[in-house]
Design an enzyme around this catalytic site. Structure first.
Site, mmCIF file in Angstrom:
data_model
loop_
_atom_site.group_PDB
_atom_site.id
_atom_site.type_symbol
_atom_site.label_atom_id
_atom_site.label_comp_id
_atom_site.label_asym_id
_atom_site.label_seq_id
_atom_site.Cartn_x
_atom_site.Cartn_y
_atom_site.Cartn_z
ATOM 1 N N ARG A 71 -27.018 -30.823 -28.614
ATOM 2 C CA ARG A 71 -28.155 -30.223 -29.300
ATOM 3 C C ARG A 71 -28.837 -31.250 -30.170
ATOM 4 O O ARG A 71 -28.167 -32.098 -30.777
ATOM 5 C CB ARG A 71 -27.677 -29.072 -30.201
ATOM 6 C CG ARG A 71 -27.210 -27.870 -29.442
ATOM 7 C CD ARG A 71 -26.853 -26.764 -30.404
ATOM 8 N NE ARG A 71 -25.695 -27.141 -31.185
ATOM 9 C CZ ARG A 71 -24.525 -26.508 -31.124
ATOM 10 N NH1 ARG A 71 -24.386 -25.488 -30.333
ATOM 11 N NH2 ARG A 71 -23.517 -26.894 -31.860
ATOM 12 N N SER A 89 -17.631 -34.358 -31.601
ATOM 13 C CA SER A 89 -16.327 -33.674 -31.663
ATOM 14 C C SER A 89 -15.362 -34.143 -30.585
ATOM 15 O O SER A 89 -14.937 -33.380 -29.718
ATOM 16 C CB SER A 89 -16.538 -32.158 -31.609
ATOM 17 O OG SER A 89 -17.336 -31.760 -32.682
ATOM 18 N N ASP A 144 -16.239 -31.769 -36.344
ATOM 19 C CA ASP A 144 -16.621 -30.395 -36.676
ATOM 20 C C ASP A 144 -15.914 -29.835 -37.916
ATOM 21 O O ASP A 144 -16.476 -29.008 -38.638
ATOM 22 C CB ASP A 144 -16.398 -29.465 -35.471
ATOM 23 C CG ASP A 144 -15.016 -29.617 -34.861
ATOM 24 O OD1 ASP A 144 -14.231 -30.441 -35.355
ATOM 25 O OD2 ASP A 144 -14.725 -28.904 -33.893
HETATM 26 P P1 ADP Z 1 -14.390 -24.780 -29.594
HETATM 27 O O1 ADP Z 1 -13.133 -24.590 -30.391
HETATM 28 O O2 ADP Z 1 -14.119 -25.038 -28.159
HETATM 29 O O3 ADP Z 1 -15.316 -25.746 -30.211
HETATM 30 P P2 ADP Z 1 -15.145 -22.151 -30.485
HETATM 31 O O4 ADP Z 1 -14.908 -22.444 -31.918
HETATM 32 O O5 ADP Z 1 -16.345 -21.353 -30.137
HETATM 33 O O6 ADP Z 1 -15.186 -23.415 -29.578
HETATM 34 O O7 ADP Z 1 -13.850 -21.360 -29.984
HETATM 35 C C1 ADP Z 1 -13.782 -20.899 -28.688
HETATM 36 C C2 ADP Z 1 -12.390 -20.333 -28.467
HETATM 37 O O8 ADP Z 1 -12.148 -19.248 -29.355
HETATM 38 C C3 ADP Z 1 -12.234 -19.784 -27.076
HETATM 39 O O9 ADP Z 1 -11.672 -20.752 -26.240
HETATM 40 C C4 ADP Z 1 -11.279 -18.624 -27.274
HETATM 41 O O10 ADP Z 1 -9.962 -19.066 -27.129
HETATM 42 C C5 ADP Z 1 -11.470 -18.207 -28.698
HETATM 43 N N1 ADP Z 1 -12.308 -17.007 -28.782
HETATM 44 C C6 ADP Z 1 -13.644 -16.916 -28.698
HETATM 45 N N2 ADP Z 1 -14.050 -15.646 -28.845
HETATM 46 C C7 ADP Z 1 -12.944 -14.902 -29.019
HETATM 47 C C8 ADP Z 1 -12.685 -13.504 -29.213
HETATM 48 N N3 ADP Z 1 -13.645 -12.611 -29.266
HETATM 49 N N4 ADP Z 1 -11.421 -13.132 -29.366
HETATM 50 C C9 ADP Z 1 -10.417 -14.013 -29.323
HETATM 51 N N5 ADP Z 1 -10.588 -15.328 -29.119
HETATM 52 C C10 ADP Z 1 -11.829 -15.771 -28.989
HETATM 53 MG MG MG Z 2 -16.025 -26.324 -32.032
#
Ligand code: ADP
Ligand code: MG
Length: 542
Positions: A108, A177, A230
């Site tokens: 982004r 990240s 992050d």
């Molecule tokens: P990342 O950690 O990859 O940067 P996020 O912070 O958006 O991304 O986290 C995504 C992760 O969070 C997903 O892989 C999933 O395991 C978990 N997650 C996302 N939404 C939910 C939800 N509604 N309930 C439970 N776990 C969730």
């Molecule tokens: Mg993240």
């Protein structure tokens, strides 16, 4: 005839008895098999227990490991890396900033205008650009040239009317990240790629310099002023909205934390760090390990089988595997697989349950949070996603209990980790009034938490919040835990005038008031996207 009739009658009686015996046998076996399933869940629950006493041992272990990691390089599994961020934004920042966020399949570019008054953002513009598979596995020149030319087009389009002095070189905030060894606030060497990226000639290189060179080549008059991950972004965003924010935790696919540390406590770099004051330390707490962590046979087999299956799983350590979104669904799957093997509660499901990572955490969360009396959603997910049908209601209830055990343990361990940080910096109340007791004048403490698991999974969040208060005890005011994304959700509650709206979030976050008219989704995006800007603001000399 009579004899024959008698014989037939006797034959029937024998057959009936035999059938009855078979039926009784079935029922006994079935009850035994059900009993086996229940026993497995009970054993798992006992092995996963997180009494307050045990959590306090984890708190102590976390604080001890933090000390060890700060004392010497490699002194602990916690890496305790320097970030060179010694100044965080406080809401008084003013002006227009650019930032770039690279950490997954999209990157982004952003432009944001701060009002300079009370944490208010005037405008923000974002362009999201997918990174193609070819770029993810090509050369560093191709990747950074693509990023620089996208950024250039964005700047040319958005700069009109905002830029007062067009020829002056602009600073850029870069949220990157991936694992980096930070050299300064604006430079760092890429240790390795993750998340599907594999650009060999970039490993070991300063990623900020790669971007600077590409920007120079495309004729874009910009320079990376801040390179951050992050976790640090979350701390900056938290501090922007609330200056009492001292730590930040990410609980998403993986988990990590950072916090503000006194530079004189960072013993291993005493010669290097000239200024006194504070610095943000990146803990890399996913690697934390302690014998007090409640480990079950399912955790052990997950660890043992990881190397061949999954790169991320191989690199993660105990704490991360018990807490983060990548693994919770997988732990549940392993328990269900054993239950399917040793009982008949999931008919014909052994095969379907034996596929690693087939049960993703969001699906597991949806089953856990199924509020319908007949657990309809659990049945639907089992059928649609795992191709398992005909599971009885009592078996579905047992499955929900397994989800609860896994999530409760994860949330409570994360809570212990957070209190461990508070203990290390003397804000857990154990040192008396000044460190957080309610009697006398309490010292306000705020921890910013982000990540899909915490934000998207309300049961997880409730268990975590509850455990923090439980560990600290009644006499200590618990820290204010908040996610920068959560106020958006709070606003939704607020608009619906739901009684459960946590007032402290609205009070603590002026942007709740400013942005409450906007749609929740766009709010989430807005709050999420401003992170890199805040790094930039915090690190740009005034
Ligand atoms: P990342 O950690 O990859 O940067 P996020 O912070 O958006 O991304 O986290 C995504 C992760 O969070 C997903 O892989 C999933 O395991 C978990 N997650 C996302 N939404 C939910 C939800 N509604 N309930 C439970 N776990 C969730
Ligand atoms: Mg993240």
């Amino acid at each position: 005839m009579g004899g024959a009739g008698l014989g037939l009658a006797a034959g029937c009686a024998v057959a009936t008895c035999a059938i009855a015996a078979v039926m009784v046998g079935h029922r006994v076996r079935s009850r035994r098999r059900w009993g086996r399933a229940v026993a497995l869940v009970r054993e798992f629950e006992e092995a996963s227990a997180t009494s307050v006493g045990r959590l306090r041992q984890v708190v102590d272990a976390m604080a001890v490991e933090m000390h060890a990691g700060l004392a010497s390089e490699g002194g602990s599994k916690l890496r305790m890396s320097l970030t060179f961020i010694d100044n965080l934004p406080d809401g008084s920042e003013e002006g227009t900033y650019y930032a770039l966020d690279l950490g997954g399949t999209n990157f982004r570019v952003l432009q944001i205008q701060f009002s300079g008054k009370g944490s208010m953002i005037l405008t923000h513009r974002v362009q999201r650009q997918p990174i193609s598979q070819e770029l993810m596995t090509g050369t560093r020149e191709e990747l950074f040239n693509f990023i620089a030319s996208t950024l250039k087009q964005f700047v040319q389009r958005e700069d009109d009317g905002i830029d007062q002095i067009p020829d002056v070189r602009k600073d850029l905030g870069f949220t990157f990240s991936f694992p980096v060894r930070q050299l300064s606030v604006s430079s760092g060497l890429l240790i390795k790629w993750t998340k599907g990226f594999s650009i060999k000639d970039a490993v070991g290189k300063d990623v900020a310099q790669c971007l600077n060179e590409a920007m120079l080549k495309t004729g874009l008059n910009m320079r990376v002023a801040a390179l951050v991950n992050d976790t640090v972004g979350t701390l900056a965003l938290g501090h922007y909205y609330d200056v009492d924010t001292v730590a930040a935790v990410i609980i998403g696919t993986g988990t990590n934390a950072c916090y503000l540390e006194r530079t004189d406590a960072i013993i291993k770099y005493q010669g290097l760090l000239m200024n006194s004051g504070d610095m943000v330390v990146n803990m890399e707490w996913g690697n934390f390990w302690s014998s007090h962590l409640p480990r079950t046979p399912y955790d052990i087999s997950l660890d043992d089988e990881s190397p061949n299956r999954n790169e991320q799983a191989r690199l993660s350590s105990g704490f991360e595997k018990m807490i983060s979104g990548m693994y919770l669904g997988e732990i549940v799957r392993r328990v269900l697989q054993r239950m399917a093997e040793e009982s008949d509660i999931f008919p014909d499901a052994v095969q379907n349950l034996s596929v690693p990572f087939v049960l993703r955490t969001p699906l597991m969360a949806a089953m856990h949070e199924d509020g319908s009396p007949d657990l309809r959603e659990v049945g639907r997910i089992l059928e649609d996603h795992l191709k398992i049908s005909g599971v009885s209601l009592k078996a579905r209830r047992l499955l929900v209990r397994v989800c609860d055990i896994v999530t409760r343990r994860a949330a409570r361990l994360a809570a212990a980790g957070i209190v461990g940080i508070l203990k290390k910096i003397g804000r857990d109340g154990s040192a008396g009034v000044a460190s957080g007791r309610t009697k006398g004048k309490p010292r306000r403490t705020v921890v910013a938490i982000e990540g899909g698991l915490y934000v998207g999974y309300s049961m997880f969040r409730e268990y975590l919040n509850e455990a923090v208060a439980e560990i600290l005890g009644e006499e200590v005011a618990p820290p204010c835990l908040f996610s920068a994304l959560l106020p958006a959700i709070v606003i939704q509650h607020y608009l619906k005038q739901m009684p459960s709206c946590p007032d402290y979030l609205v009070q603590n976050h002026p942007h709740c008031q400013v942005l409450k008219q906007q749609a929740v989704d766009s709010l989430k995006i807005k709050l999420f996207h401003i992170k890199p800007f805040l790094f930039l603001v915090s690190s740009t000399p005034k």
